[in-house]
Design a protein around this motif. Structure first.
Motif, PDB file in Angstrom:
ATOM      1  N   HIS A   1       3.697   1.315  25.422  1.00  0.00           N
ATOM      2  CA  HIS A   1       4.864   0.984  25.304  1.00  0.00           C
ATOM      3  C   HIS A   1       5.465   1.880  26.981  1.00  0.00           C
ATOM      4  CE1 HIS A   1       9.138   1.791  23.068  1.00  0.00           C
ATOM      5  NE2 HIS A   1       8.700   1.216  24.572  1.00  0.00           N
TER       6      HIS A   1
ATOM      7  N   LEU B   1      -0.448   1.499  21.236  1.00  0.00           N
ATOM      8  CA  LEU B   1       0.796   0.534  21.181  1.00  0.00           C
ATOM      9  C   LEU B   1       2.227   1.319  21.601  1.00  0.00           C
ATOM     10  CD1 LEU B   1       2.135  -1.985  20.349  1.00  0.00           C
ATOM     11  CD2 LEU B   1       2.215  -0.601  17.925  1.00  0.00           C
ATOM     12  N   GLY B   2       1.775   2.730  21.218  1.00  0.00           N
ATOM     13  CA  GLY B   2       2.923   4.013  22.023  1.00  0.00           C
ATOM     14  C   GLY B   2       2.139   3.470  23.171  1.00  0.00           C
TER      15      GLY B   2
ATOM     16  N   PHE C   1       0.275  -8.228  20.424  1.00  0.00           N
ATOM     17  CA  PHE C   1       0.679  -7.544  20.871  1.00  0.00           C
ATOM     18  C   PHE C   1       1.062  -7.834  21.678  1.00  0.00           C
ATOM     19  CE2 PHE C   1      -0.838  -3.210  18.209  1.00  0.00           C
ATOM     20  CZ  PHE C   1      -0.438  -3.549  17.269  1.00  0.00           C
ATOM     21  N   TRP C   2       1.676  -7.072  22.838  1.00  0.00           N
ATOM     22  CA  TRP C   2       2.175  -7.522  24.000  1.00  0.00           C
ATOM     23  C   TRP C   2       1.830  -6.175  24.956  1.00  0.00           C
ATOM     24  CZ3 TRP C   2       1.676 -11.788  26.945  1.00  0.00           C
ATOM     25  CH2 TRP C   2       1.686 -11.668  28.322  1.00  0.00           C
TER      26      TRP C   2
ATOM     27  N   TYR D   1       3.213   6.999  22.703  1.00  0.00           N
ATOM     28  CA  TYR D   1       4.165   6.736  23.718  1.00  0.00           C
ATOM     29  C   TYR D   1       4.529   7.740  24.421  1.00  0.00           C
ATOM     30  CZ  TYR D   1       8.232   5.659  25.595  1.00  0.00           C
ATOM     31  OH  TYR D   1       9.520   5.321  26.595  1.00  0.00           O
TER      32      TYR D   1
ATOM     33  N   SER E   1       0.843  -1.355   0.190  1.00  0.00           N
ATOM     34  CA  SER E   1       0.191   0.054   0.269  1.00  0.00           C
ATOM     35  C   SER E   1       1.104   1.596  -0.124  1.00  0.00           C
ATOM     36  CB  SER E   1      -1.044  -0.199   1.085  1.00  0.00           C
ATOM     37  OG  SER E   1      -0.302   0.019   2.858  1.00  0.00           O
TER      38      SER E   1
ATOM     39  N   ALA F   1       1.981   5.915  16.675  1.00  0.00           N
ATOM     40  CA  ALA F   1       1.631   4.778  17.847  1.00  0.00           C
ATOM     41  C   ALA F   1       3.062   5.930  18.514  1.00  0.00           C
ATOM     42  CB  ALA F   1       2.822   3.718  16.983  1.00  0.00           C
ATOM     43  N   ASP F   2       3.847   7.379  17.376  1.00  0.00           N
ATOM     44  CA  ASP F   2       4.476   7.707  18.485  1.00  0.00           C
ATOM     45  C   ASP F   2       4.051   8.951  19.346  1.00  0.00           C
ATOM     46  OD1 ASP F   2       7.349   6.791  16.865  1.00  0.00           O
ATOM     47  OD2 ASP F   2       7.546   8.294  15.738  1.00  0.00           O
TER      48      ASP F   2
ATOM     49  N   PRO G   1      -4.241  -5.845  11.317  1.00  0.00           N
ATOM     50  CA  PRO G   1      -3.113  -7.801  11.716  1.00  0.00           C
ATOM     51  C   PRO G   1      -2.003  -7.560  12.421  1.00  0.00           C
ATOM     52  CG  PRO G   1      -3.324  -6.432   9.757  1.00  0.00           C
ATOM     53  CD  PRO G   1      -3.465  -5.503  10.493  1.00  0.00           C
ATOM     54  N   GLY G   2      -2.394  -8.225  13.527  1.00  0.00           N
ATOM     55  CA  GLY G   2      -1.316  -7.987  14.218  1.00  0.00           C
ATOM     56  C   GLY G   2      -1.523  -7.877  15.864  1.00  0.00           C
TER      57      GLY G   2
ATOM     58  N   GLN H   1      -2.623   1.864  16.630  1.00  0.00           N
ATOM     59  CA  GLN H   1      -1.455   2.696  16.955  1.00  0.00           C
ATOM     60  C   GLN H   1      -1.323   2.876  17.854  1.00  0.00           C
ATOM     61  OE1 GLN H   1       1.238   2.067  14.573  1.00  0.00           O
ATOM     62  NE2 GLN H   1      -0.103   0.668  13.323  1.00  0.00           N
TER      63      GLN H   1
ATOM     64  N   GLN I   1       5.239  -8.822  10.246  1.00  0.00           N
ATOM     65  CA  GLN I   1       4.475  -9.782  11.152  1.00  0.00           C
ATOM     66  C   GLN I   1       4.828 -10.541  11.541  1.00  0.00           C
ATOM     67  OE1 GLN I   1       1.291  -8.855  11.605  1.00  0.00           O
ATOM     68  NE2 GLN I   1       1.489  -5.999  10.977  1.00  0.00           N
TER      69      GLN I   1
ATOM     70  N   ARG J   1      -2.083   4.177   3.087  1.00  0.00           N
ATOM     71  CA  ARG J   1      -1.001   3.815   3.959  1.00  0.00           C
ATOM     72  C   ARG J   1      -1.612   3.047   5.161  1.00  0.00           C
ATOM     73  NH1 ARG J   1       3.597   7.194   3.246  1.00  0.00           N
ATOM     74  NH2 ARG J   1       1.856   8.433   4.222  1.00  0.00           N
TER      75      ARG J   1
ATOM     76  N   HIS K   1       7.225   0.264  18.587  1.00  0.00           N
ATOM     77  CA  HIS K   1       6.563   0.674  20.101  1.00  0.00           C
ATOM     78  C   HIS K   1       6.802  -0.940  20.291  1.00  0.00           C
ATOM     79  CE1 HIS K   1       6.050   4.663  20.023  1.00  0.00           C
ATOM     80  NE2 HIS K   1       6.179   4.761  18.792  1.00  0.00           N
TER      81      HIS K   1
ATOM     82  N   ARG L   1       4.511   0.360  29.735  1.00  0.00           N
ATOM     83  CA  ARG L   1       5.429  -0.544  30.385  1.00  0.00           C
ATOM     84  C   ARG L   1       7.343  -0.302  30.799  1.00  0.00           C
ATOM     85  NH1 ARG L   1       4.576  -4.020  26.016  1.00  0.00           N
ATOM     86  NH2 ARG L   1       5.584  -2.151  25.218  1.00  0.00           N
ATOM     87  N   ASP L   2       7.243   0.908  29.911  1.00  0.00           N
ATOM     88  CA  ASP L   2       8.576   1.227  30.304  1.00  0.00           C
ATOM     89  C   ASP L   2       9.103   2.045  31.343  1.00  0.00           C
ATOM     90  OD1 ASP L   2       9.798   1.137  27.999  1.00  0.00           O
ATOM     91  OD2 ASP L   2      10.092   2.936  26.947  1.00  0.00           O
TER      92      ASP L   2
END
Lengths: 355, 355
Positions: free
Chosen positions: B265, B261-262, B292-293, B237, A89, B233-234, B287-288, B258, A258, B84, A291, B268-269
């Motif tokens: 992060h 996710l940040g 993630f954790w 964070y 993409s 994601a930035d 997807p994914g 996204q 991924q 994207r 991240h 956790r930091d």
DNA sequence: CCACTGGATGTGACCGTACACATCCGGCCG
DNA sequence: CGGCCGGATGTGTACGGTCACATCCAGTGG
């Protein structure tokens, strides 16, 4: 018929054409055509008049009429196998931007299933539209067979490095990228390195694997057969659980981010520490990779560059540039938290039970 | 002129046209046209002859000629602000598939910067191509002003829920999705819930925020001003590090995965456990996300459905269906590991130092 | 002073298709 | 038996441009 007044502009008034502009500007339609197409032999004063008339009437050249007579559609077809992933993409977007800057349109077709009828249908759809050229971001090898068969003359740029094709090819240097990733692990001290490869009907999966194997060989490390995956994080997770059975490695190079993500997930579920126990490298640098936990070491690709070059090359070919050449764009290693030196040697390691 | 032989098919032989087919089949060109367009009053025997001739010659109707005379291009334009990200690109792919099934082509244009010239340029590009209709996946509110101004008559489907527009609109029900996410947190026992919203010139960001606020209000919880982010994601964070200063919440609903996710992060930091100390919900189910954790609790959207409906609606409008209506596709809560009951009450919590 | 040259502009034909209308033909009814 | 009807098919024309060629005109050199 009692109507005497001239046809009133009632409601749906037809769009102005080139003759309307000519009348408005007091010149012939051919002169208008010359202005539009940037012919040099037009006096400035005339050009000015015409441009004003165009502006006045809000005239837009009719693409269909133009395409009919020139037999050039100014449309570039992009054949994608998957438009959802980050790589394709991003590439599509950069192609579109570059093409637009050159006055070309971009039309897409996605291959649903990777079987022959789907490929044929997608390609046929683009050809029906009389595309002037084709960009292929569907790197399954069989796609090219269909193209050869369906429209062998069509200008073509493929985005994957494939030695089999004599058409123009541009690619991010997958092999170099794979070598970078592998070398990074080797330099950290790893000697037992697994590769989680992509599906082998993808040329880029092949190339990444080739790069991995070449780098391993160059460093006189023992080869081990790569695991063949399908790009998904789910497969990465599955592969991870399987690999735990024989823990005879200290690092994994996954062919995309991924799969790396799923892999890390599986390792962590089993109580392994990444990168303490196992190092993992991905490929793509998807947004968010920094991240992930741990932030993923990966290979970054320059998609913006890719699209622009690709369009340049295709337009060159469309305009009759006969030279065939290949071009490569370098990839780049991004070191983050998922890689470290291997753990101290532990002969029992492979036999301990995780999970 | 000494040439007597008929024009030899030397090299570049012209593509067969409708008259060639007619001659081959021994009928008039109009009959061929009727067969192509599925006219009912054609004898089966004749139709058969024509189809054979078409097959024999490898004839393809010329789209340009067709478009010229019908003034219908069979092209749908898709205006994207970003091709994207997962959401837009998934939607694009499903639109393309649905359109192709109906015999339509899809042409895309991406808005680079969200400023007026960029919007205008992208839209202009599509209009130049004589698109029959437009799908807008660029949910900035100002886009619609430009459309109104540049081409108010163009059939239009927008993919975001906006009350301001009278065109056809279809949307994943962002508000309901946001309510689902918020309610989930409330049901777990959270009362101090933050919202990390998207940029407010995105309609969907607004709607998600509205859903959040409405659900909070309905449950008589205290409102707190959402934090305005930019989808990345930035930023997530960054926002996370800021929020650590005043730890007066136990859960966060982020407007997309996204940012979630940040956020995770950052937490956790700082030594916080997700979901032990703070619960986090995302939006999109990229997807994914399940790898993630911790695996991310989020809202899943049905993009395949979205594209199909969207094309249905647009084609209806193109073919003169005047009714204007809105449609919504439900979103779905996916519960994973990033949410749990809030930690036991601790009056000191907000003053303890993390990091 | 006139033929010549070349830049600026105009004219006719054509690209491949769909639409409106004309034509043809067999069967049916009065 | 002739006119009428309707299904099947053929003919003219327009769509909006570009290309090849014709024309016009001013400047130039013999």
């Amino acid at each position: 018929m009692t109507e005497t007044s001239p046809p009133a502009s009632s409601g749906q008034t037809r769009a102005p054409n080139i003759r309307d502009v000519a009348r408005e500007a007091g010149v012939s339609y051919q002169t208008v055509s010359r202005v539009i197409n940037g012919s040099p032999s037009i006096r400035d004063a005339t050009r000015q008049k015409v441009l004003e008339a165009i502006d006045e009437l809000g005239y837009r050249p009719n693409q269909a009429a133009r395409a009919l007579v020139t037999s050039r559609s100014r449309v570039i077809g992009v054949l994608l196998s998957d438009a959802r992933s980050y790589g394709p993409s991003s590439t599509l977007q950069s192609i579109e931007e570059a093409a637009r800057a050159k006055g070309y349109f971009v039309s897409t077709a996605t291959i649903g299933l990777p079987d022959l009828p789907s490929i044929r249908s997608a390609l046929d759809h683009l050809i029906r539209q009389n595309v002037d050229g084709l960009v292929v971001i569907a790197p399954q090898t069989r796609v090219f067979d269909v193209i050869q068969q369906l429209s062998p003359e069509l200008p073509l740029v493929t985005l994957e490095a494939s030695g089999r094709l004599d058409g123009h090819t541009i690619a991010i240097d997958q092999e170099q990228g794979a070598r970078l990733a592998t070398r990074h692990l080797i330099e950290l001290g790893h000697t037992e390195i697994e590769h989680l490869a992509g599906p082998q009907d993808w040329i880029e999966a092949q190339t990444r694997m080739d790069g991995f194997l070449a780098e391993i060989r160059d460093n006189d490390l023992g080869t081990r057969p790569p695991i063949l995956g399908d790009w998904t994080a789910d497969f990465g997770y599955y592969a991870g659980t399987q690999m735990l059975g024989r823990l005879d490695f200290t690092a994994v190079f996954a062919a995309n981010d991924q799969m790396a993500l799923g892999l890390v997930h599986a390792f962590r579920d089993a109580g392994l520490d990444v990168p303490g126990d196992v190092s993992v490298v991905g490929f793509d640098d998807v947004p968010g990779a920094r991240h992930f936990w741990p932030p993923l070491t990966t290979i970054r690709q320059r998609y913006e560059l890719l699209g622009a070059r690709c369009v340049d090359m295709l337009l060159g070919e469309i305009e009759g540039d006969e030279q065939r050449y290949h071009e490569r764009i370098g990839a780049e290693l991004v070191v983050r938290g998922s890689t470290a030196a291997p753990p101290p040697h532990d002969p029992e390691r492979a036999f301990r039970r995780f999970g």
